[in-house]
Write a protein that holds these residues in place. Structure first.
Motif, PDB file in Angstrom:
ATOM      1  N   ASP A 509       0.685  -1.367   0.027  1.00 34.23           N
ATOM      2  CA  ASP A 509       0.002   0.170  -0.019  1.00 34.23           C
ATOM      3  C   ASP A 509       0.958   1.175  -0.030  1.00 34.23           C
ATOM      4  N   ASP A 512       2.248   1.544  -3.420  1.00 35.14           N
ATOM      5  CA  ASP A 512       1.694   2.060  -4.497  1.00 35.14           C
ATOM      6  C   ASP A 512       1.308   3.625  -4.218  1.00 35.14           C
ATOM      7  N   ARG A 513       1.066   4.092  -3.108  1.00 29.13           N
ATOM      8  CA  ARG A 513       1.072   5.515  -2.837  1.00 29.13           C
ATOM      9  C   ARG A 513       2.074   6.376  -3.200  1.00 29.13           C
ATOM     10  N   THR A 514       3.212   5.895  -3.149  1.00 33.52           N
ATOM     11  CA  THR A 514       4.511   6.543  -3.142  1.00 33.52           C
ATOM     12  C   THR A 514       4.517   6.474  -4.823  1.00 33.52           C
ATOM     13  N   HIS A 516       2.520   6.011  -6.963  1.00 32.47           N
ATOM     14  CA  HIS A 516       1.288   6.979  -7.693  1.00 32.47           C
ATOM     15  C   HIS A 516       1.686   8.408  -7.630  1.00 32.47           C
ATOM     16  N   ARG A 517       2.166   8.941  -6.409  1.00 30.17           N
ATOM     17  CA  ARG A 517       2.640  10.210  -6.178  1.00 30.17           C
ATOM     18  C   ARG A 517       3.649  10.631  -7.250  1.00 30.17           C
ATOM     19  N   GLU A 532       4.365  11.828   1.216  1.00 31.83           N
ATOM     20  CA  GLU A 532       3.552  11.132   1.970  1.00 31.83           C
ATOM     21  C   GLU A 532       3.321  11.185   3.411  1.00 31.83           C
TER      22      GLU A 532
END
Ligand code: NAD
Length: 548
Positions: A509, A512-514, A516-517, A532
């Motif tokens: 998770d 993915d957030r990193t 995506h950003r 983040e």
């Protein structure tokens, strides 16, 4: 084993005395490297050309005599510690030289190994303590990374200044008795809490001969970003003791650990600040910290540390969590890079907790481990190394030095070997502007904290190297530490399957957030991971407001 020798300039014109002093220091625990100057003029020109840790200075030289010899050195290099080593047994001269800034005055006829070693050790320690506590390349790196990120994300100025330095720092000194003689050493220890906003603080304890307040503060700051990126209810902390752990016997390690724990006992606690292992410390050290804390409390407090042995309330899977987590992330990165791990090659710097477990899980993914290293040497075999043989060799010999059936390379050469995956898992400041353009990997997976400088980040970015930054790459350790703390608090232990699947979910998770950003904002993975974390901290800070 002190990896960086202490560089000593001996200003002495008598050849017999030169040899005698070097002979005495050969039997010392200090790894002293001597450079000789035979006159004041030569000595003064040496300190301009080279960096030294300490000067051993004879007052009577062919071109200078008495206290003026010291005066010349002091005005040329005021921060360089000087020890007078002289034939003149004169107490008023001794007092005058110390008044002028000498760290010690030793009469040659009294010199012996212990006296010289202690004098050199303390001369360097005092100089460090007076001027250098914050002076750390690592702290500069941590602050510059943060400032760069703050700039990119347009961070509120008030928040930026609050986060640039730790909220609480504790420096302790403790008496430490070695096994072999009755002398007592004065040792520096640290516990730094960077951010108290998010919950208790959390971070490892490092034993290393070079640490200072700045280094521990940098590590504490990185812990803040890491915990926030992973959504753990902790602020960052870190601790350490300035000592070479490889030179300690087990009883020495235990005595040192228990005394250090009692010095910071009011600062740590399961609701306050929870230590864990880092370089130079392990499960056993955590067990001693837990026991010392519990003895003071009068009852067993497992939740005061994480990374302790399972039988003492440690979590299954914690020992290997950092390496396992790094490999989960490598798998995710490889997928995005369209890189097959089957048959890919890996180079790993450091073969301690993080390095050896990274090697183990990469090997399970059929990655070929071509090189690994420890403090003594690097070993390389382009056909692949056998982990089984390495484990066996280390069990028998402790270090990799002398390992057969491989080429031996230095730790710096190792970083430049051709490979698909490079995993620094030892010290900070390894990939810099001087070697970044020779790094040949496709994926840089940072197990260590702070292995890459900002300049190197730029160079690697231009070469399209995919970077798993430390705050993400080695976050598996603190994630399972969090699981351990939760299990201790609830007195309910989880299975290894539960732990690994939750670890995987949380790290993927965060990845993915990193990712995506980074893709959507067109920024690098390190900046994205830090944004983040910093966003979460900023939100919490603004919601809590300011007291009073
Ligand atoms: P460790 O003490 O278990 O192992 C360190 C390894 O590095 C050893 O093999 C040692 O010989 C080697 N080493 C020491 N100095 C070296 C040098 N100058 N050059 C090359 N190798 C050297 O430590 P660890 O726990 O594996 O930690 C390694 C790194 O990972 C550190 O940066 C630490 O902060 C980071 N880290 C550790 C954890 C953890 O759970 N242990 C978690 C997150 C990050």
């Amino acid at each position: 084993m002190t990896e960086n020798p202490i560089k000593v300039l001996m200003v002495e014109d008598n050849a017999i005395h030169q040899q005698l002093i070097q002979h005495l220091m050969k039997n010392s625990r200090l790894n002293a490297h001597f450079v000789i100057a035979e006159s004041l003029k030569e000595g003064l020109s040496r300190i301009v050309q080279e960096n030294f840790d300490v000067v051993l200075l004879d007052l009577v030289l062919p071109d200078s005599n008495g206290i003026t010899t010291l005066g010349k050195f002091r005005s040329a290099e005021p921060n360089l510690p000087v020890i007078i080593l002289t034939g003149l047994d004169d107490i008023s001269l001794a007092a005058a030289t110390v008044e002028l800034g000498a760290q010690d005055y030793i009469v040659k006829t009294n010199a012996n190994t212990t006296l010289l070693s202690r004098s050199i050790h303390y001369a360097i320690e005092r100089t460090r303590a007076r001027s250098g506590e914050w002076d750390s390349g690592m702290f500069q790196l941590a602050q510059q990374q943060f400032l760069k990120t703050a700039q990119i994300m347009g961070l509120d100025d008030n928040i930026r200044e609050r986060l640039l330095f730790p909220q609480k720092t504790h420096i302790v000194t403790l008496p430490f008795r070695r096994d072999e003689y009755g002398l007592v050493e004065n040792v520096f220890g640290y516990r730094v809490q960077h951010l108290l906003t998010m919950g208790p603080t959390k971070g490892g304890i490092r034993y290393h001969q070079d640490i200072n307040l700045g280094e521990v503060s940098a590590l504490a700051m990185w812990m803040t970003w890491k915990c926030a990126l992973i959504n753990l209810p902790f602020g960052g902390a870190k601790g350490g003791v300035r000592i070479d752990p490889t030179a300690l016997s087990r009883p020495e390690l235990q005595r040192l650990t228990r005394r250090f724990t009692s010095e910071i006992i009011n600062v740590i606690g399961p609701d306050k600040d929870i230590p864990a292992p880092d370089m130079g410390t392990d499960e056993q050290v955590m067990g001693w910290i837990m026991d010392t804390y519990s003895q003071h409390a009068g009852f067993t407090v497992p939740g005061v540390v994480t990374g302790k042995p399972v039988v003492l309330g440690g979590s299954l899977g914690r020992r290997e969590a950092t390496g396992r987590g790094l490999v989960y992330l490598i798998e995710a990165a490889a997928q995005h890079m369209n890189m097959s791990l089957d048959g890919a090659t890996a180079v790993i710097q450091g073969f301690g907790n993080v390095g050896s477990n990274t090697a183990r899980f990469l090997d399970e993914d059929r990655v070929k481990i071509v090189a690994v290293s420890d403090v003594t040497t690097g070993i390389y075999n382009s056909n692949g190394l056998s982990l089984k043989e390495i484990y066996k060799y280390i069990q028998d010999n402790r270090f990799l030095s002398g390992f057969p059936e491989a080429d031996h390379v230095t730790n710096q050469e190792l970083l430049e070997l051709p490979c698909d995956i490079l995993a620094p898992a030892a010290l900070q400041n390894q990939i810099t502007s001087t070697n970044a353009d020779r790094i040949k990997c496709r994926l840089l997976a940072e197990g260590a904290n702070g292995p890459t400088t900002l300049e190197a980040d730029e160079i690697l970015g231009e070469k399209n190297v995919f970077i798993l930054p430390d705050v993400l790459g080695n976050a598996g350790g603190v994630t399972v530490s969090y699981f351990e703390w939760v299990q201790d608090t609830q007195n309910y232990m989880w299975t290894l399957e539960e732990i690994n699947s939750r670890l995987h979910k949380i790290l993927i998770d965060a990845f993915d957030r990193t990712f995506h950003r980074a893709s959507s904002d067109k920024i690098d993975m390190r900046t994205a991971a830090m944004i983040e974390g910093i966003n979460r901290v900023t939100e919490a800070k603004l919601l809590r407001g300011i007291f009073p």
